[in-house]
Design a protein around this motif. Structure first.
Motif, PDB file in Angstrom:
ATOM      1  N   GLN A 146       0.826  -1.206   0.000  1.00 64.52           N
ATOM      2  CA  GLN A 146       0.000   0.000   0.000  1.00 64.52           C
ATOM      3  C   GLN A 146       0.863   1.261   0.000  1.00 64.52           C
ATOM      4  O   GLN A 146       0.582   2.224  -0.723  1.00 64.52           O
ATOM      5  N   PHE A 149       2.967   1.652  -3.550  1.00 61.68           N
ATOM      6  CA  PHE A 149       2.132   2.061  -4.680  1.00 61.68           C
ATOM      7  C   PHE A 149       1.401   3.364  -4.396  1.00 61.68           C
ATOM      8  O   PHE A 149       1.071   4.102  -5.330  1.00 61.68           O
ATOM      9  N   GLY A 150       1.159   3.684  -3.127  1.00 62.40           N
ATOM     10  CA  GLY A 150       0.595   4.987  -2.801  1.00 62.40           C
ATOM     11  C   GLY A 150       1.551   6.107  -3.186  1.00 62.40           C
ATOM     12  O   GLY A 150       1.140   7.137  -3.732  1.00 62.40           O
ATOM     13  N   SER A 177      -4.435   3.507  -3.627  1.00 65.21           N
ATOM     14  CA  SER A 177      -3.616   2.346  -3.296  1.00 65.21           C
ATOM     15  C   SER A 177      -4.281   1.519  -2.199  1.00 65.21           C
ATOM     16  O   SER A 177      -4.410   0.290  -2.320  1.00 65.21           O
ATOM     17  N   LEU A 209      -2.978  -4.848  -7.863  1.00 67.79           N
ATOM     18  CA  LEU A 209      -3.228  -4.568  -6.452  1.00 67.79           C
ATOM     19  C   LEU A 209      -4.507  -5.257  -5.964  1.00 67.79           C
ATOM     20  O   LEU A 209      -4.563  -5.764  -4.842  1.00 67.79           O
TER      21      LEU A 209
END
Length: 462
Positions: A146, A149-150, A177, A209
């Protein structure tokens, strides 16, 4: 009096089964979420007034990471409210016992047998050993995914100047994300991810994801162990995956491929918002993945024809893999049910796959779960058809979305009656807990098998 009450609660706690405690913990988490979402500090100053039933609906939808709402989130909650939702997604996605276990590990507290049993049931694991390691590994991996990718989404938004300020880029990047990994289909902007519908790379990352969150925690830990094994012991004998891991991946791929093909053929005119075949295929694949739990959308559901909507409802009913952030009947359950039908038609008594035989107990559970889940959803559609003034297809879609904890809707959620909202709330809660555990909640003690067998007599079937 307080001492007697405490003693009575303690006795009830000791008498309760792990399943009953697990359901009770989720109910308590829902009530706490309900209280938090009612606080004015998380709402906009000019937010429209919401009823207590709407707030309870939102609380259940949040804990079950469904995404159905009876009011527009962007018109009610401020940024603090959205951040609160992201935190609550972790509670609903990871599970109450996982977060409690991680807290106990971080504080150095001893994890007893009772807590390990709760983890076992919450994670839907067949063995008690290795529960704490599984929980900590999954928790660390999911948070890392998280966060990474955030940050990437935030930089992507800043590079393409999607939002006016960098703080908004970070805010929306982290939310997308978290929402994708936890499979929470809440729309906090009013447009979901429709602005990125033509960005194929962005959609592919979102799908990855979603799969990470829905494939199942044991699968993730086995893949991690496989990578470590390959790195430490190159050239040694092949790593052995469990049958659950093989089945979870196999059926996830099967349902994704079949769903993509059927959706692509159904929307042969081009998904209405698409102009080229590649975009059509990407749209079909995205919805084949998203509809089984995430609920993210790249166009309005009203753009689809009736055949496509029925396919999406079926995918939502199937749901994600067991021991994941997802709900629904679960992929392996449907898979075993299909394998049973195939074996029965072929006249075989056993289900053999990947050089293993699936136990009769698991087959019976799959048949019971599929049958009762179907019955529950049919009853819900019947009740809603009496109480709601909406097309039957919209009701079927809403029921499948609630039970599959997906969050897609044809726009009837806000107009549901009081009884209709209660029906949807029950479906969301059962979909998150699981039909099998819902049944086991009412069982205090296991029935003992009779020490003798009665005479068998044939009856006419079919």
């Amino acid at each position: 009096m307080f001492y007697k009450l405490k003693k009575k609660i303690g006795m009830k706690y000791r008498e309760a089964t792990p399943i009953q405690l697990l359901v009770a913990y989720y109910a308590i988490a829902t009530l706490v979420t309900f209280f938090l979402l009612c606080l004015p500090v998380f709402k906009l100053p000019d937010a429209p007034k919401t009823t207590l039933l709407d707030d309870l609906f939102m609380a259940i939808s949040t804990i079950s990471v469904t995404g159905l709402t009876t009011f527009p989130i962007d018109q009610v909650y401020n940024q603090y409210g959205v951040i609160l939702l992201e935190v609550l997604f972790q509670v609903g996605g990871f599970g109450v016992t996982m977060l409690a276990t991680v807290a106990m590990v971080l504080t150095g507290r001893r994890i007893g047998l009772h807590q390990r049993q709760l983890i076992q049931f919450d994670m839907n694991q067949p063995r008690l050993s290795g529960m704490v390691k599984l929980v900590t590994s999954v928790f660390g991996l999911m948070l890392m995914v998280q966060l990474i990718f955030g940050i990437l989404f935030s930089l992507y938004f800043a590079w393409n100047e999607i939002y006016p300020t960098f703080s908004e880029d970070i805010f929306h990047g982290m939310y997308i994300s978290v929402s994708a990994v936890t499979n929470a289909g809440f729309d906090v902007t009013g447009d979901s991810i429709i602005p990125f519908r033509n960005d194929h790379l962005f959609l592919l990352i979102i799908m990855v994801l979603i799969v990470i969150g829905s494939i199942g925690y044991p699968v993730l830990t086995e893949i991690e162990a496989w990578l470590v094994y390959k790195f430490k012991y190159p050239g040694r004998r092949k790593f052995r995956f469990s049958l659950f891991c093989k089945l979870a991946v196999f059926f996830a791929v099967i349902f994704t491929v079949v769903g993509t093909v059927l959706l692509y053929l159904s929307e042969n005119e081009g998904f209405k918002l698409r102009a080229d075949s590649l975009s059509n295929f990407m749209s079909a694949m995205f919805y084949s993945v998203s509809a089984r739990n995430a609920g993210l959308q790249i166009n309005s559901m009203n753009d689809f024809n009736h055949t496509t909507l029925l396919m999406l409802a079926l995918l939502m009913f199937i749901g994600a893999s067991p021991s994941s952030v997802g709900g629904g009947v679960r992929t392996t359950t449907i898979g075993i049910f299909i394998l049973y039908l195939y074996s029965f038609i072929r006249g075989r008594n056993n289900i053999n796959i990947f050089n293993r035989r699936i136990s009769q107990g698991d087959v019976q559970k799959a048949i019971v779960v599929v049958s009762l889940s179907t019955l529950l959803c049919v009853c819900a559609v019947f009740i809603l058809s009496v109480t709601e003034d909406a097309p039957l297809l919209a009701l079927v879609f809403e029921v499948a979305s609630a039970f599959g904890t997906t969050g897609l809707s044809l726009g009837i959620t806000e107009s549901l009656s009081t009884l209709g909202k209660i029906v949807i709330m029950v479906l969301m809660f059962v979909g998150r807990i699981g039909m099998l555990y819902t049944l086991m909640f009412f069982i205090r003690k296991r029935d003992r098998d009779l020490s003798y067998k009665l005479p068998t007599e044939k009856i006419i079937i079919g």
